[in-house]
Each structure stands twice: as C-alpha cells, then as structure tokens.
Design an enzyme around this catalytic site. Sequence first.
Site, mmCIF file in Angstrom:
data_model
loop_
_atom_site.group_PDB
_atom_site.id
_atom_site.type_symbol
_atom_site.label_atom_id
_atom_site.label_comp_id
_atom_site.label_asym_id
_atom_site.label_seq_id
_atom_site.Cartn_x
_atom_site.Cartn_y
_atom_site.Cartn_z
ATOM 1 N N TYR A 157 -43.239 55.425 -15.634
ATOM 2 C CA TYR A 157 -44.162 56.657 -16.318
ATOM 3 C C TYR A 157 -44.589 55.976 -17.615
ATOM 4 O O TYR A 157 -45.991 56.071 -17.820
ATOM 5 C CB TYR A 157 -43.323 57.629 -16.201
ATOM 6 C CG TYR A 157 -43.906 59.024 -16.988
ATOM 7 C CD1 TYR A 157 -44.948 59.675 -16.342
ATOM 8 C CD2 TYR A 157 -43.823 59.246 -18.447
ATOM 9 C CE1 TYR A 157 -45.563 60.844 -16.968
ATOM 10 C CE2 TYR A 157 -44.354 60.486 -19.054
ATOM 11 C CZ TYR A 157 -45.282 61.099 -18.178
ATOM 12 O OH TYR A 157 -45.899 62.326 -18.743
ATOM 13 N N ALA A 159 -45.043 53.051 -18.617
ATOM 14 C CA ALA A 159 -45.875 51.836 -18.374
ATOM 15 C C ALA A 159 -47.216 52.362 -17.861
ATOM 16 O O ALA A 159 -48.294 51.956 -18.620
ATOM 17 C CB ALA A 159 -45.349 50.800 -17.249
#
Length: 280
Positions: A157, A159
């Site tokens: 999430y 990233a």
Amino acid sequence: MTDHDFKDRVAIVTGASSGIGRALALRLAKEGARLALAARDAERLGALAEECRSLGTRAVPVPTDVGDESQCQRMVGQTHAEFGRIDLLVNNAGIGVGAKFEELSDLALFRRVVDVDFYGTVYCTYYALPHLKKAQGRIVNVSSLGGRLAIPYNTSYVAGKHALMGFSDSLRMELADSGVSVTAVCPYWVATEFHERFMNKEGRPTGQRGRALYTKRTMTADRCAEIVLDAARRRNREVLMFPGGIGLWMKLIAPSLVDRFIVKAFMGPAIRRVSAAKRT
Ligand SMILES: NC(=O)c1ccc[n+]([C@@H]2O[C@H](COP(=O)([O-])OP(=O)(O)OC[C@H]3O[C@@H](n4cnc5c(N)ncnc54)[C@H](OP(=O)(O)O)[C@@H]3O)[C@@H](O)[C@H]2O)c1
C-alpha cells in the site's frame, strides 16, 4: 469550468461503489455534474447511478476493474461516447493488505495492491488525458498519508501510494502548460468500508472489526469528499490532511524518532484496537 461549480461537467469517479468515491459521486451529482461511475460491483453502481439521476443529473454505471488496463481503456471510451467530453477524472479506487512483507507467501497480493492503487490511476489517466486536455480539465488522485509517510505492515500500500505521489508530481510538471491540473489528496483515516475490506496475508478481508480503527472523531466520507472537491475546484497541487504536515516536518528533523513513534505510538495501539475487537 468555473472555479466554483461542476455543473454540466463530465466526471469519472473510480471506486465509486462505496466510501469516499460514493460520497464524491453524490456531491458531484448535487452540483449537476454528469457522471461515469466506475468500480467492480455493478449492482451497487447501478443503485448509485439511480440515486444520482434522482438528484437531477445523468449518471452511468461502468463496471470496471481498474487493475486491468483494457477495462480502464474501455471505461474511458464508454464515458466519452456517452457524454462527448471528460472534464474531471478522480482516481480514487483503492485496496490494502496488512502483513509483514516477509510473511507474504508469494508476491501476488503485493502486485494486486500496486495494480489497483497505482497502475489503476496510470491506466485511467493515460486513456483520459487526450480528452482532459481538450477540456482543460482536472485529474485528482486520492492517495493517502501513507503516500508521504511510510507505516509498517503495509509495504504494498505504501509503495503504491508513494508511487502515486511521484507520478502526480511528475505529471503535474509535464502538464503545466496544458491547462490540466493534477491534484493529489492524502487523507488520514476516513470512516468507510476500507478497513473492513483490508486484507490479511492470505487475502482475507478483516471484516466488521476493521471499523475498530475509527473513533467518533474519524473523518466521514462526505467530509473527505468535500475536501477533495474543493481542492479540485481550486486546482490545488496537494492536500495533506492532519497530522501529515507535522509528521513530514518531524521526519526531516528526526526521521528515526518518527519511525519509532509510528511503530510504537500509532501502529501499536491501532493493531491492538482491531485485535481486541476480534475477541469481542
Ligand atoms: N478510509 C481510509 O481511512 C483511507 C485513508 C487514506 C486513503 N484512503 C484512500 O481512499 C480511497 C477510497 O477508499 P475508501 O476509504 O472510500 O474505501 P472503500 O469504502 O473500501 O472504497 C474503495 C472503493 O474502491 C473500489 N475498488 C477496489 N478495488 C477496485 C478495483 N480493482 N477496480 C475498481 N474499483 C475498485 C471499491 O469498489 P468495488 O469493490 O466495487 O470494486 C470501492 O468502491 C482509496 O484509494 C484509499 O486508499 C482511504
């Protein structure tokens, strides 16, 4: 488009079947925007389109999995065929997985989160951009405080949302002379279905206990939608909701301290609240 209303403008809202996207659609419908409502749940989209039409505007459900490039292309094409223009693209669809990176049995879930949270925006933006340029329109990317400040157990999430912020910043510069604005919005927690759908390392949704993260003071989806639309109206570059600004400043001064604070004082209590809800 005037700076003050979206009347008769054509808007695509992804992730419209629930939460912030649904609230955005209803607010836009009240302002008289014509709407393409995109998400996977066709039944919910149909009911929402009906609700928007009852507010006096045109709205079409366009069932779409934004993690699939060809579906995004088709959705944008359908929107343009239906309304003849596109003025506003709100890239809002999102999912998350809560797990230690090393505990993932393979990378399929990781990739799925990045596909939806990052590539979903890339695909929709790519196909809508020629139309948005003609209309001197607006792109709004719903990111997260996790897009500027990392938290643990959310590598995919975080990233995906960091990538989304970089994409937004770069694209904004490229489009500076085109009349198209790019707004990135980073909410803190908003009371929606997001944390019920939030998956564990096996891909199972948290369920009702995910709501234990929210308190009476947690922002409502409607308030978040109001902030998102105001930022779009003003063509703001970024909205960092509280306490994101403080966190970013602190991170410049004392990054290790911020990391420890996030792990101990923020994630710890949040995980304990959800675990306690599991036992009740
Ligand atoms: N709630 C929070 O605390 C919070 C905080 C920061 C940022 N955000 C961000 O806000 C955005 C909206 O989330 P929300 O809080 O409103 O959560 P939500 O209530 O769970 O809504 C998420 C929406 O995304 C859609 N979606 C999920 N996967 C999709 C896919 N593959 N293709 C198309 N649509 C898909 C869902 O619809 P279908 O299942 O029908 O496809 C749903 O309409 C997300 O990007 C999220 O990261 C939320």
